[in-house]
Design an enzyme around this catalytic site. Structure first.
Site, PDB file in Angstrom:
ATOM      1  N   ASP A   8       0.896  -1.305   0.085  1.00  0.00           N
ATOM      2  CA  ASP A   8      -0.073   0.061   0.059  1.00  0.00           C
ATOM      3  C   ASP A   8       0.766   1.408   0.031  1.00  0.00           C
ATOM      4  O   ASP A   8       2.008   1.151   0.335  1.00  0.00           O
ATOM      5  CB  ASP A   8      -0.906   0.069   1.344  1.00  0.00           C
ATOM      6  CG  ASP A   8      -1.840   1.379   1.516  1.00  0.00           C
ATOM      7  OD1 ASP A   8      -2.479   1.724   0.533  1.00  0.00           O
ATOM      8  OD2 ASP A   8      -1.850   1.799   2.435  1.00  0.00           O
ATOM      9  N   ASP A  10      -0.407   5.359   0.662  1.00  0.00           N
ATOM     10  CA  ASP A  10      -0.696   6.046   1.935  1.00  0.00           C
ATOM     11  C   ASP A  10      -0.946   5.517   3.084  1.00  0.00           C
ATOM     12  O   ASP A  10      -1.396   4.640   3.250  1.00  0.00           O
ATOM     13  CB  ASP A  10      -1.823   6.929   1.594  1.00  0.00           C
ATOM     14  CG  ASP A  10      -1.826   7.766   0.469  1.00  0.00           C
ATOM     15  OD1 ASP A  10      -0.997   8.636   0.376  1.00  0.00           O
ATOM     16  OD2 ASP A  10      -2.747   7.903  -0.638  1.00  0.00           O
ATOM     17  N   THR A  42      -2.593   0.134  -4.587  1.00  0.00           N
ATOM     18  CA  THR A  42      -3.210   1.352  -4.036  1.00  0.00           C
ATOM     19  C   THR A  42      -4.552   1.490  -4.386  1.00  0.00           C
ATOM     20  O   THR A  42      -5.027   0.856  -5.662  1.00  0.00           O
ATOM     21  CB  THR A  42      -2.450   2.542  -4.719  1.00  0.00           C
ATOM     22  OG1 THR A  42      -2.775   3.711  -4.075  1.00  0.00           O
ATOM     23  CG2 THR A  42      -2.187   2.593  -6.199  1.00  0.00           C
ATOM     24  N   GLY A  43      -5.376   2.165  -3.873  1.00  0.00           N
ATOM     25  CA  GLY A  43      -6.706   2.652  -3.970  1.00  0.00           C
ATOM     26  C   GLY A  43      -6.592   3.909  -5.066  1.00  0.00           C
ATOM     27  O   GLY A  43      -7.617   4.175  -5.804  1.00  0.00           O
ATOM     28  N   LYS A 196      -7.757  -5.695  -3.439  1.00  0.00           N
ATOM     29  CA  LYS A 196      -6.278  -5.735  -3.507  1.00  0.00           C
ATOM     30  C   LYS A 196      -5.799  -7.164  -3.595  1.00  0.00           C
ATOM     31  O   LYS A 196      -4.838  -7.488  -4.057  1.00  0.00           O
ATOM     32  CB  LYS A 196      -5.525  -5.109  -2.467  1.00  0.00           C
ATOM     33  CG  LYS A 196      -5.711  -3.518  -2.829  1.00  0.00           C
ATOM     34  CD  LYS A 196      -4.766  -2.798  -1.626  1.00  0.00           C
ATOM     35  CE  LYS A 196      -4.914  -1.080  -1.808  1.00  0.00           C
ATOM     36  NZ  LYS A 196      -4.202  -0.215  -0.630  1.00  0.00           N
ATOM     37  N   ASP A 219      -1.804  -0.975   6.058  1.00  0.00           N
ATOM     38  CA  ASP A 219      -2.410  -0.421   7.381  1.00  0.00           C
ATOM     39  C   ASP A 219      -3.893  -0.289   7.483  1.00  0.00           C
ATOM     40  O   ASP A 219      -4.233   0.250   8.481  1.00  0.00           O
ATOM     41  CB  ASP A 219      -1.570   1.063   7.376  1.00  0.00           C
ATOM     42  CG  ASP A 219      -2.505   2.155   6.276  1.00  0.00           C
ATOM     43  OD1 ASP A 219      -3.212   2.849   6.980  1.00  0.00           O
ATOM     44  OD2 ASP A 219      -2.409   2.055   5.195  1.00  0.00           O
ATOM     45  N   ASN A 222      -8.839  -1.521   3.246  1.00  0.00           N
ATOM     46  CA  ASN A 222      -8.793  -1.629   1.931  1.00  0.00           C
ATOM     47  C   ASN A 222      -7.625  -2.567   1.679  1.00  0.00           C
ATOM     48  O   ASN A 222      -7.339  -2.989   0.537  1.00  0.00           O
ATOM     49  CB  ASN A 222      -8.927  -0.443   1.111  1.00  0.00           C
ATOM     50  CG  ASN A 222      -7.501   0.400   1.336  1.00  0.00           C
ATOM     51  OD1 ASN A 222      -7.049   0.455   2.274  1.00  0.00           O
ATOM     52  ND2 ASN A 222      -7.403   1.301   0.100  1.00  0.00           N
TER      53      ASN A 222
END
Length: 274
Positions: A8, A10, A42-43, A196, A219, A222
Site C-alpha cells: 500500500d 498512503d 493502491t486505491g 487488492k 495499514d 482496503n
C-alpha cells in the site's frame, strides 16, 4: 524466499509528507536487485503512482507492475500498459453517486484518467492536491461520463461511524459491491469480488509465483484482502487497531519510520532488526 511484495502507499510506504523515506528506498532497491518484484497496491489510479515509482526506481520499467484502484486494474509500468481491468457497472456507479448526494458526503468518482469530486471541503481539497488529479463537479448524475470506465466510487467523511452507518443501510446494493475503508476517511466501493487481494493473486499467477511466496504490507481495511491472501501479511505499527490481529506481524516502525523497510530487511534480506 518471498518473490513478490505488494505494498500500500498512503500511511504505509509513504511518510506523512507523501514521499518515500530513505530507509524504504534502500530496502526496496536491495530487494529488487535480488529479483524480487515490488508492486505498489493502491486505491489511487495508476497515473497517480508515477511520482512514487520514480522515487523507488521503478518508473516506466518493463516487467514491473502496479495494482491500482483497489485491485480493479493491474498495469505494467512500461507505458502504463493495462493488463487487467474490472470496473463498476455504470448504473451501480450512478446509484452510488445519487445516494452519496442524499447522504451529504464528499463523493469521489474515479475514471482511468481523473477523479471527479462532488461536495469537496477545504481539508479534503488539501489532501487530494498531494495525491490525485481531480476536477470538482456539481452534477445531477454521472451521465456526463457514461461509456467511460469507472474503476471505483468512494464517500469521504472524517466521521467514520457515519460512514459505517451508511454501509449498513445500503441493503441489496452492498451485495453487488466490494466495500472497504481507508485512510480513516473513506468508504470505498469496487465491483463485487474486486479488491487488492484478488489483484495480488492474479499477478502472482501471471508471474508464476506461488501465493506462499508473496508478502503484502498495509495499514487499513482496503489492504486487508491482500494481507490475508499473501503468504505473509504485514501491518505497519500505525495499522488500524481493529485489524491488527488479522495481520501475521506488525512492524515496530510506522510509515514515517520505515516500517516497509523493516519487513523487507527481516523477511527478504534476512537482516537482524533487533
Amino acid at each position: 524466499m518471498y518473490k513478490l511484495i505488494t505494498c500500500d502507499l498512503d500511511e504505509t510506504l509513504l511518510s506523512d509528507n507523501t514521499h518515500v523515506c530513505e530507509r524504504n528506498k534502500e530496502a526496496i532497491k536491495k530487494a529488487t536487485d535480488l529479483g524480487v518484484k515490488f508492486v505498489p497496491a493502491t486505491g489511487r489510479g495508476y497515473d497517480a503512482v508515477s511520482g512514487t515509482l520514480k522515487e523507488i526506481g521503478l518508473y516506466n520499467k518493463e516487467n514491473e507492475y502496479v495494482i491500482s484502484f483497489n485491485g480493479a486494474c493491474v498495469t505494467e509500468n512500461k507505458s502504463n500498459q493495462v493488463l487487467r481491468f474490472d470496473g463498476l457497472n455504470y448504473d451501480i456507479a450512478n446509484e452510488l453517486y445519487k445516494m452519496g448526494k442524499e447522504k451529504d458526503v464528499c463523493i469521489h468518482v474515479y475514471t482511468k484518467d481523473i477523479v471527479y469530486v462532488y461536495n469537496m471541503n477545504d481539508d479534503e481539497r488539501k489532501y487530494m492536491e498531494k495525491r490525485h488529479r481531480f476536477e470538482e463537479i456539481d452534477k445531477a448524475d454521472l451521465s456526463f461520463i457514461k461509456g467511460q470506465d469507472i474503476p471505483k466510487v468512494l464517500y469521504e467523511s472524517t466521521n467514520q461511524e457515519y460512514l459505517r452507518d451508511i454501509a449498513k443501510e445500503m441493503g441489496e446494493l452492498a451485495n453487488k459491491l466490494d466495500v472497504s475503508y481507508s485512510s480513516n476517511r473513506y468508504l470505498e466501493f469496487n465491483s463485487q469480488g474486486i479488491n487488492k487481494g484478488v489483484g495480488l493473486l492474479w499477478l502472482a499467477n501471471k508471474l508464476g509465483i506461488k501465493p506462499e511466496e508473496t508478502m503484502a504490507l498495509g495499514d487499513n481495511f482496503n489492504d486487508l484482502s491482500m494481507i490475508k491472501a499473501a503468504g505473509l501479511g504485514v501491518g505497519m505499527a500505525n495499522t488500524n487497531p481493529d485489524m491488527k490481529d488479522q495481520c501475521n506481524i506488525i512492524t515496530k516502525a510506522d510509515n514515517n519510520q520505515g516500517g516497509v523497510a523493516e519487513a523487507i530487511e527481516r523477511f527478504v534480506l534476512n537482516e537482524d532488526n533487533n
